[in-house]
Design a protein around this motif. Structure first.
Motif, PDB file in Angstrom:
ATOM      1  N   LEU A 100      20.202   4.527 -41.920  1.00  0.00           N
ATOM      2  CA  LEU A 100      18.953   4.815 -42.624  1.00  0.00           C
ATOM      3  C   LEU A 100      19.200   5.219 -44.076  1.00  0.00           C
ATOM      4  N   LYS A 101      20.264   5.976 -44.316  1.00  0.00           N
ATOM      5  CA  LYS A 101      20.607   6.364 -45.689  1.00  0.00           C
ATOM      6  C   LYS A 101      20.991   5.131 -46.511  1.00  0.00           C
ATOM      7  N   GLN A 102      21.747   4.220 -45.904  1.00  0.00           N
ATOM      8  CA  GLN A 102      22.139   2.994 -46.614  1.00  0.00           C
ATOM      9  C   GLN A 102      20.919   2.144 -46.943  1.00  0.00           C
ATOM     10  N   ILE A 103      20.024   1.995 -45.996  1.00  0.00           N
ATOM     11  CA  ILE A 103      18.824   1.189 -46.208  1.00  0.00           C
ATOM     12  C   ILE A 103      18.007   1.742 -47.370  1.00  0.00           C
ATOM     13  N   GLN A 104      17.936   3.071 -47.463  1.00  0.00           N
ATOM     14  CA  GLN A 104      17.146   3.712 -48.513  1.00  0.00           C
ATOM     15  C   GLN A 104      17.927   3.909 -49.809  1.00  0.00           C
TER      16      GLN A 104
END
Length: 161
Positions: free
Chosen positions: A25-29
């Motif tokens: 989720l951190k990578q996606i954002q």
């Protein structure tokens, strides 16, 4: 996560899934790896792996309680009565029900809630529980002093899929 609600995962396995999911989720954002967890999930409109597994468990419990299969119902009631069985789903299910303030399995067997009614009740209980934790955690972190989830449209009525 498909099918994991029927496995008795230990905390280490859940933590490994959670770490991977949070990192994704951190990578996606495009967020740094040091971003506070209580900001990552609301920004994405997502919930932790634990929440998704709990919700799937709750929906499975509802299906068992609505079942017309007499053997399955008797097995469920017997397993609930025997709290010492460590390889059974039912102690785990009881813990999840208690965590979200929902009725016990034996009470659900008597009530036999409708599929839609039970699903709605579970989603609301899970969402409100975790939303309150997000807010409390965000208020305790200095780095999130300007983070206010209600301004993002994040509320206890989020849709869980």
């Amino acid at each position: 996560l498909y099918g994991l609600e029927v496995l008795l995962l230990n905390q280490k396995q859940i933590d490994e899934l959670s770490t991977y999911y949070l990192g994704l989720l951190k990578q996606i954002q495009g967020l740094p790896t040091t971003t506070a967890t209580s900001a990552v999930y609301p920004l994405m409109g997502a919930f932790p792996v634990e929440v998704l597994l709990d919700l799937r468990c709750l929906l499975l419990i509802g299906a068992i309680c609505r079942s017309r299969n007499k053997c399955l119902r008797e097995l469920a009631l017997r397993q609930v009565a025997m709290h010492t069985v460590r390889t059974s789903w039912f102690p785990k299910f009881e813990a999840v029900l208690t965590k979200y303030g929902l009725p016990s399995i034996s009470e659900l067997m008597e009530l036999e809630p409708s599929q839609e009614g039970w699903k709605s009740r579970c989603k609301k209980a899970v969402t409100v529980h975790w939303y309150d934790l997000y807010i409390k955690d965000a208020q305790e972190k200095y780095s999130l002093k300007y983070f206010h989830p209600p301004d993002l449209g994040v509320s206890p009525m989020l849709e869980l899929n």
